[in-house]
Scaffold this motif. Structure first.
Motif, PDB file in Angstrom:
ATOM      1  N   ILE A   1       8.708  -3.486  -5.973  1.00  9.30           N
ATOM      2  CA  ILE A   1       8.081  -2.381  -7.306  1.00  9.30           C
ATOM      3  C   ILE A   1       9.398  -1.435  -7.169  1.00  9.30           C
ATOM      4  O   ILE A   1       9.672  -0.913  -7.832  1.00  9.30           O
ATOM      5  CB  ILE A   1       6.923  -1.436  -6.741  1.00  9.30           C
ATOM      6  N   THR A   2      10.445  -1.729  -5.675  1.00  8.31           N
ATOM      7  CA  THR A   2      11.630  -1.030  -6.242  1.00  8.31           C
ATOM      8  C   THR A   2      12.501  -1.795  -6.607  1.00  8.31           C
ATOM      9  O   THR A   2      13.555  -1.000  -8.021  1.00  8.31           O
ATOM     10  CB  THR A   2      12.330  -0.698  -4.261  1.00  8.31           C
ATOM     11  N   GLU A   3      12.844  -2.758  -6.514  1.00  5.49           N
ATOM     12  CA  GLU A   3      13.743  -3.693  -7.112  1.00  5.49           C
ATOM     13  C   GLU A   3      12.717  -3.877  -8.600  1.00  5.49           C
ATOM     14  O   GLU A   3      13.972  -3.684 -10.152  1.00  5.49           O
ATOM     15  CB  GLU A   3      13.012  -5.296  -6.171  1.00  5.49           C
ATOM     16  N   LEU A   4      11.642  -3.650  -8.904  1.00  2.00           N
ATOM     17  CA  LEU A   4      11.465  -3.894 -10.031  1.00  2.00           C
ATOM     18  C   LEU A   4      12.137  -2.336 -11.335  1.00  2.00           C
ATOM     19  O   LEU A   4      12.283  -2.456 -12.204  1.00  2.00           O
ATOM     20  CB  LEU A   4       9.974  -3.824 -10.556  1.00  2.00           C
ATOM     21  N   SER A   5      12.208  -0.983 -10.356  1.00  2.00           N
ATOM     22  CA  SER A   5      12.053   0.397 -10.792  1.00  2.00           C
ATOM     23  C   SER A   5      14.123  -0.098 -11.371  1.00  2.00           C
ATOM     24  O   SER A   5      14.107   0.187 -12.160  1.00  2.00           O
ATOM     25  CB  SER A   5      11.644   1.218  -9.967  1.00  2.00           C
ATOM     26  N   ARG A   6      14.475  -0.490 -10.576  1.00  2.00           N
ATOM     27  CA  ARG A   6      15.830  -0.747 -10.592  1.00  2.00           C
ATOM     28  C   ARG A   6      16.498  -1.572 -11.047  1.00  2.00           C
ATOM     29  O   ARG A   6      17.353  -1.286 -12.566  1.00  2.00           O
ATOM     30  CB  ARG A   6      16.155  -1.623  -9.269  1.00  2.00           C
ATOM     31  N   THR A   7      16.071  -2.989 -11.697  1.00  2.00           N
ATOM     32  CA  THR A   7      16.483  -3.920 -12.671  1.00  2.00           C
ATOM     33  C   THR A   7      15.409  -5.029 -13.420  1.00  2.00           C
ATOM     34  O   THR A   7      14.789  -5.685 -12.684  1.00  2.00           O
ATOM     35  CB  THR A   7      17.160  -4.935 -11.921  1.00  2.00           C
TER      36      THR A   7
ATOM     37  N   ARG B   1       0.544  -4.247   6.680  1.00  2.00           N
ATOM     38  CA  ARG B   1       1.598  -3.270   7.137  1.00  2.00           C
ATOM     39  C   ARG B   1       3.225  -4.628   6.627  1.00  2.00           C
ATOM     40  O   ARG B   1       3.868  -4.210   5.485  1.00  2.00           O
ATOM     41  CB  ARG B   1       1.885  -3.262   8.067  1.00  2.00           C
ATOM     42  N   ASP B   2       2.844  -5.261   6.748  1.00  2.63           N
ATOM     43  CA  ASP B   2       3.980  -6.325   6.322  1.00  2.63           C
ATOM     44  C   ASP B   2       4.186  -6.730   5.191  1.00  2.63           C
ATOM     45  O   ASP B   2       5.634  -6.378   3.619  1.00  2.63           O
ATOM     46  CB  ASP B   2       4.205  -7.664   6.931  1.00  2.63           C
ATOM     47  N   LEU B   3       3.058  -6.723   4.405  1.00  2.00           N
ATOM     48  CA  LEU B   3       2.515  -7.186   2.734  1.00  2.00           C
ATOM     49  C   LEU B   3       2.747  -5.555   2.269  1.00  2.00           C
ATOM     50  O   LEU B   3       3.688  -6.155   1.066  1.00  2.00           O
ATOM     51  CB  LEU B   3       0.867  -8.019   2.779  1.00  2.00           C
ATOM     52  N   HIS B   4       2.561  -5.171   2.878  1.00  2.00           N
ATOM     53  CA  HIS B   4       2.621  -3.275   1.963  1.00  2.00           C
ATOM     54  C   HIS B   4       4.199  -3.284   2.013  1.00  2.00           C
ATOM     55  O   HIS B   4       4.233  -2.607   0.617  1.00  2.00           O
ATOM     56  CB  HIS B   4       1.964  -2.329   2.262  1.00  2.00           C
ATOM     57  N   ARG B   5       4.833  -3.317   3.329  1.00  2.00           N
ATOM     58  CA  ARG B   5       6.311  -3.195   3.451  1.00  2.00           C
ATOM     59  C   ARG B   5       7.102  -4.204   1.840  1.00  2.00           C
ATOM     60  O   ARG B   5       7.766  -4.045   0.855  1.00  2.00           O
ATOM     61  CB  ARG B   5       6.955  -3.267   4.558  1.00  2.00           C
TER      62      ARG B   5
ATOM     63  N   LEU C   1      -1.797   3.575  -1.178  1.00  2.00           N
ATOM     64  CA  LEU C   1      -0.218   4.142  -1.378  1.00  2.00           C
ATOM     65  C   LEU C   1       0.436   3.281  -2.610  1.00  2.00           C
ATOM     66  O   LEU C   1       1.838   3.539  -2.743  1.00  2.00           O
ATOM     67  CB  LEU C   1       0.248   3.399   0.053  1.00  2.00           C
ATOM     68  N   MET C   2       0.171   1.903  -2.826  1.00  2.00           N
ATOM     69  CA  MET C   2       1.423   1.200  -3.148  1.00  2.00           C
ATOM     70  C   MET C   2       1.600   2.311  -5.266  1.00  2.00           C
ATOM     71  O   MET C   2       2.677   3.077  -5.597  1.00  2.00           O
ATOM     72  CB  MET C   2       0.352  -0.014  -4.372  1.00  2.00           C
ATOM     73  N   LEU C   3       0.078   2.805  -5.406  1.00  2.00           N
ATOM     74  CA  LEU C   3       0.147   3.658  -6.244  1.00  2.00           C
ATOM     75  C   LEU C   3       1.068   5.042  -5.961  1.00  2.00           C
ATOM     76  O   LEU C   3       1.526   5.852  -6.909  1.00  2.00           O
ATOM     77  CB  LEU C   3      -1.247   4.062  -6.828  1.00  2.00           C
ATOM     78  N   GLY C   4       0.834   5.475  -5.117  1.00  2.00           N
ATOM     79  CA  GLY C   4       1.543   6.432  -4.284  1.00  2.00           C
ATOM     80  C   GLY C   4       3.301   5.970  -4.536  1.00  2.00           C
ATOM     81  O   GLY C   4       4.358   6.905  -5.145  1.00  2.00           O
ATOM     82  N   ALA C   5       3.651   5.548  -4.193  1.00  2.00           N
ATOM     83  CA  ALA C   5       4.795   4.495  -4.046  1.00  2.00           C
ATOM     84  C   ALA C   5       5.375   4.492  -5.482  1.00  2.00           C
ATOM     85  O   ALA C   5       7.032   4.912  -5.872  1.00  2.00           O
ATOM     86  CB  ALA C   5       5.072   3.535  -3.237  1.00  2.00           C
ATOM     87  N   ALA C   6       4.463   4.008  -6.532  1.00  2.00           N
ATOM     88  CA  ALA C   6       4.995   3.593  -8.020  1.00  2.00           C
ATOM     89  C   ALA C   6       5.042   5.398  -8.192  1.00  2.00           C
ATOM     90  O   ALA C   6       6.116   5.117  -9.722  1.00  2.00           O
ATOM     91  CB  ALA C   6       3.940   2.553  -8.580  1.00  2.00           C
TER      92      ALA C   6
END
Length: 334
Positions: A51-57, A41-45, A229-234
């Motif tokens: 991926i959020t940081e990558l989408s921003r910058t 869970r920690d690694l997934h966070r 989950l990662m693909l869903g977030a992406a």
């Protein structure tokens, strides 16, 4: 030559021992599994933040960070308990196989897990318009299919092991007759027939394409939950292809860890075989290999059945990765 009652008894004891081993191992690993799940869970966070940081910058550094964390997640995920590693290790330890083929199985199964996750999200979420949470619910059915294939793989291996045992014991009976005639006739028959060489199953033969496909399918059909989950977030961030790259990095990390386990299984089997060859005849080695193959197949059957029953007993829906529902809703419930 039909198996004797004593041989059938040994077979029944082998199956019972395999079932008992599955129960004991699962009971002992339950506490460890909870701790590993917390770490996942920690690694997934961390993956979600990357991926959020990558989408921003988007930059080289954010790309490398995401791929590095994804790779580490794959390595760590493969180090925890899982049916894929158990199936592969049991198969290789009990049936053998060439090193290159073992590595091929490891990476093929790991890659198939990632591809399955990508295909599920692409079809269900992007193609049919499902929510990510709904797609996660369908993973249960894919898991059940994977567990059934594991049980079928074990049954197939048991059937092959029984054929191997029949050949080994038939060769032993044939050699006994030949040796009884050798006292009155010249000893000029072929040495390979005397030692049962015609019936010997090499590791390369044991790993044929049908068994390889069943093994890869049984392991890789079940997608990694973290990958879905990662693909869903992406997808929610409009970065589906970034998620695909992350999942492929996960698969690479998983393949490396699983390959280490596969090589360890082959080395352990080779060490045991060499020690047995020093102390026993070739026929005894073939018989021992046959019983080991039967035990491995029975263990895989027991594993598949137990996982299927455990999966059927679990609720059809619930928090993903034990996350609080409120935290999941912001990411996956939209």
């Amino acid at each position: 030559m039909p198996l004797t009652r004593q041989q059938l008894l040994w077979g029944a004891l082998t199956v019972f021992g395999a079932l008992l081993l599955v129960v004991i191992v699962q009971a002992n690993l339950q506490g460890v599994s909870f701790q590993l799940l917390a770490w996942q869970r920690d690694l997934h966070r961390t993956l979600t933040l990357a991926i959020t940081e990558l989408s921003r910058t988007p930059s080289t550094n954010t790309w490398l960070t995401l791929l590095g964390v994804s790779f580490a997640y794959g390595v760590f995920h493969a180090a925890g308990p899982g049916h894929g590693k158990a199936v592969l290790a049991t198969y290789l330890a009990s049936h053998g196989g060439a090193t290159r083929r073992a590595l091929g199985l490891s990476f093929a199964a790991s890659l198939l897990q990632g591809v399955t996750a990508i295909a599920m999200v692409a079809v269900l979420v992007h193609g049919l318009g499902w929510l990510t949470r709904q797609a996660m619910g369908s993973v249960v059915w894919v898991e059940q299919a994977s567990f059934m294939l594991v049980a079928l793989l074990g049954g197939w291996l048991c059937w092959r092991a029984i054929k191997q045992l029949r050949q080994a014991y038939s060769a032993h009976a044939s050699d006994a007759v030949d040796h009884s005639h050798s006292h009155s006739h010249s000893h000029s028959h072929d040495h390979s027939h005397c030692c049962g060489g015609a019936h010997h199953i090499e590791p390369q033969q044991a790993l044929d394409w049908r068994t390889a496909l069943m093994t890869v399918g049984a392991i890789g059909m079940r997608p990694c939950t973290g990958a879905v989950l990662m693909l869903g977030a992406a997808s929610l961030l409009g970065q589906f292809y970034v998620g695909v790259a992350s999942v492929l990095a996960m698969s690479l990390g998983t393949g490396i860890t699983v390959s280490v386990l596969a090589l360890a299984s082959i080395v352990a089997r080779g060490w045991a075989t060499k020690r047995l060859q020093r102390q026993s005849s070739r026929q005894m080695v073939e018989k021992a290999a046959g019983w080991a193959a039967l035990a491995g197949g029975a263990l895989i059957v027991a594993l598949g059945v137990s996982l299927s029953l455990a999966g059927a007993a679990q609720p059809a829906s619930g928090p993903l990765l034990n996350e609080p529902p409120s935290r999941q809703g912001s990411l996956l419930g939209k």
